[in-house]
Design a protein around this motif. Structure first.
Motif, short mmCIF file in Angstrom:
data_model
loop_
_atom_site.label_atom_id
_atom_site.label_comp_id
_atom_site.label_asym_id
_atom_site.label_seq_id
_atom_site.Cartn_x
_atom_site.Cartn_y
_atom_site.Cartn_z
N VAL A 182 0.78 -1.27 0.01
CA VAL A 182 0.07 -0.13 0.12
C VAL A 182 0.83 1.27 0.00
O VAL A 182 0.44 2.16 -0.78
N LEU A 183 2.00 1.15 0.74
CA LEU A 183 2.79 2.37 1.11
C LEU A 183 4.27 1.88 0.61
O LEU A 183 5.06 1.54 1.31
N PRO A 184 4.65 2.02 -0.71
CA PRO A 184 5.69 1.08 -1.26
C PRO A 184 7.15 1.69 -0.62
O PRO A 184 8.11 0.88 -0.69
N GLU A 185 7.12 2.96 -0.26
CA GLU A 185 8.45 3.65 0.35
C GLU A 185 8.52 3.17 1.79
O GLU A 185 9.53 3.95 2.35
N ALA A 186 7.45 2.56 2.68
CA ALA A 186 7.77 2.33 3.99
C ALA A 186 8.98 1.74 4.49
O ALA A 186 9.39 0.92 3.74
N LYS A 187 9.61 2.12 5.45
CA LYS A 187 10.68 1.62 6.10
C LYS A 187 10.50 1.15 7.68
O LYS A 187 9.61 2.21 8.39
N PHE A 188 11.12 0.15 7.97
CA PHE A 188 10.79 -0.30 9.34
C PHE A 188 12.20 -0.49 10.25
O PHE A 188 13.17 -0.74 9.73
N ALA A 189 11.76 -0.57 11.44
CA ALA A 189 12.97 -0.79 12.37
C ALA A 189 12.49 -1.72 13.51
O ALA A 189 11.07 -1.74 13.94
N PHE A 190 13.32 -2.53 14.06
CA PHE A 190 13.03 -3.24 15.37
C PHE A 190 14.38 -3.53 16.03
O PHE A 190 15.42 -3.43 15.52
N ASN A 191 14.31 -3.60 17.26
CA ASN A 191 15.46 -3.79 18.07
C ASN A 191 15.78 -5.60 18.41
O ASN A 191 14.79 -6.32 18.46
#
Length: 277
Positions: A78-87
């Protein structure tokens, strides 16, 4: 078991939907790494997560990473340029075997279990350093969240100044470590050498090739003025004391360490009296 059932498809679908709603309302979702953080305790894995972990070296980070990739991919439809982070923290610090972290996911190992008396890749921290290097090997974007203060005594002598410097210089050799965050005692007035640590870290992040001992000496000279040489001797005294003692210097260390023997206390008092004079 204390955390999400990370292999559950409905949970992942629900999470992706919530994130899409939140990012859609963000003025520029492309500019952020959206963080999915675990709860600050352990995890007795559900059967599906345990089975997946067993397929990847037995590491609980495997179902955690798999969930992150799946949720990220659902959102990016849906949002092709979304970026994610996790610990990677506590139970998830060791990276999984046979997996890769996509470029649109950032991992930040958090060094809650560090022994402050040594750099992140030496002494009791060898396994910790191997895990950070392991994330560097499978991820394009790694940010190290380091712990650098004694949370049980912000004023207590904490001889980790030189190890912090050596740690940053080592991290600078890992090509996929793109950032360093130090969790210190910045908001405690007169916390033990907090401004020295912040200044030294800033200089080394700017140029990791700088000599750590020279930086500490420079700070003492200009910050403490005439007392600088004496305070530098104290800093060296406490680092030598922890080295001799063999103490584990953790993030919640009490005042019963072996390093705090009579010889150390007398020598430290003498140096502070000299600096005050």
């Amino acid at each position: 078991g204390g955390q999400l059932a990370m292999m559950n498809p409905l949970l992942r679908q629900t999470m992706a939907g919530v994130i899409i709603n939140r990012l859609t309302s963000h003025p520029n979702y492309r500019s952020i790494w959206f963080n999915i953080h675990d709860m600050d305790w352990g995890w007795d894995m559900d059967p599906a997560s345990k089975a997946f972990a067993d397929e990847h070296g037995g590491n609980p980070s495997a179902p955690r990473l798999d969930m992150m990739i799946d949720v990220a991919d659902q959102v990016r439809k849906v949002l092709p340029e979304a970026k994610f982070a996790f610990n990677a923290y506590h139970w998830s610090f060791t990276p999984p075997e046979g997996m890769k972290v996509p470029e649109y996911v950032l991992v930040f190992p958090m060094t809650i279990h560090v022994d402050y008396s040594s750099p992140l890749n030496a002494g009791r921290n060898v396994k910790l350093g191997q895990d950070i290097a392991g994330w560097n090997a499978i991820a394009r974007n790694v940010l190290v969240w380091d712990h650098i203060t004694n949370f049980s005594g912000y004023y207590q002598p904490t001889p980790n100044i030189y190890p912090i410097g050596s740690s940053i210089q080592w991290l600078a050799t890992l090509p996929n470590v793109i950032g360093y965050f130090a969790e210190g005692s910045w908001d405690t007035p007169a916390a033990e050498f907090s401004s020295l640590r912040a200044w030294m870290i800033s200089r080394l992040l700017w140029n990791p090739a700088e000599d750590v001992e020279s930086l500490v000496s420079e700070y003492c000279q200009y910050y403490f003025g005439a007392a600088g040489t004496t305070l530098l001797r104290y800093i060296n005294l406490m680092h030598a004391a922890i080295g001799r003692s063999g103490d584990m210097l953790g993030e919640k260390t009490q005042i019963d360490l072996t390093m705090f023997d009579l010889d150390f206390v007398v020598a430290a008092d003498k140096l502070f009296d000299e600096a005050a004079g």
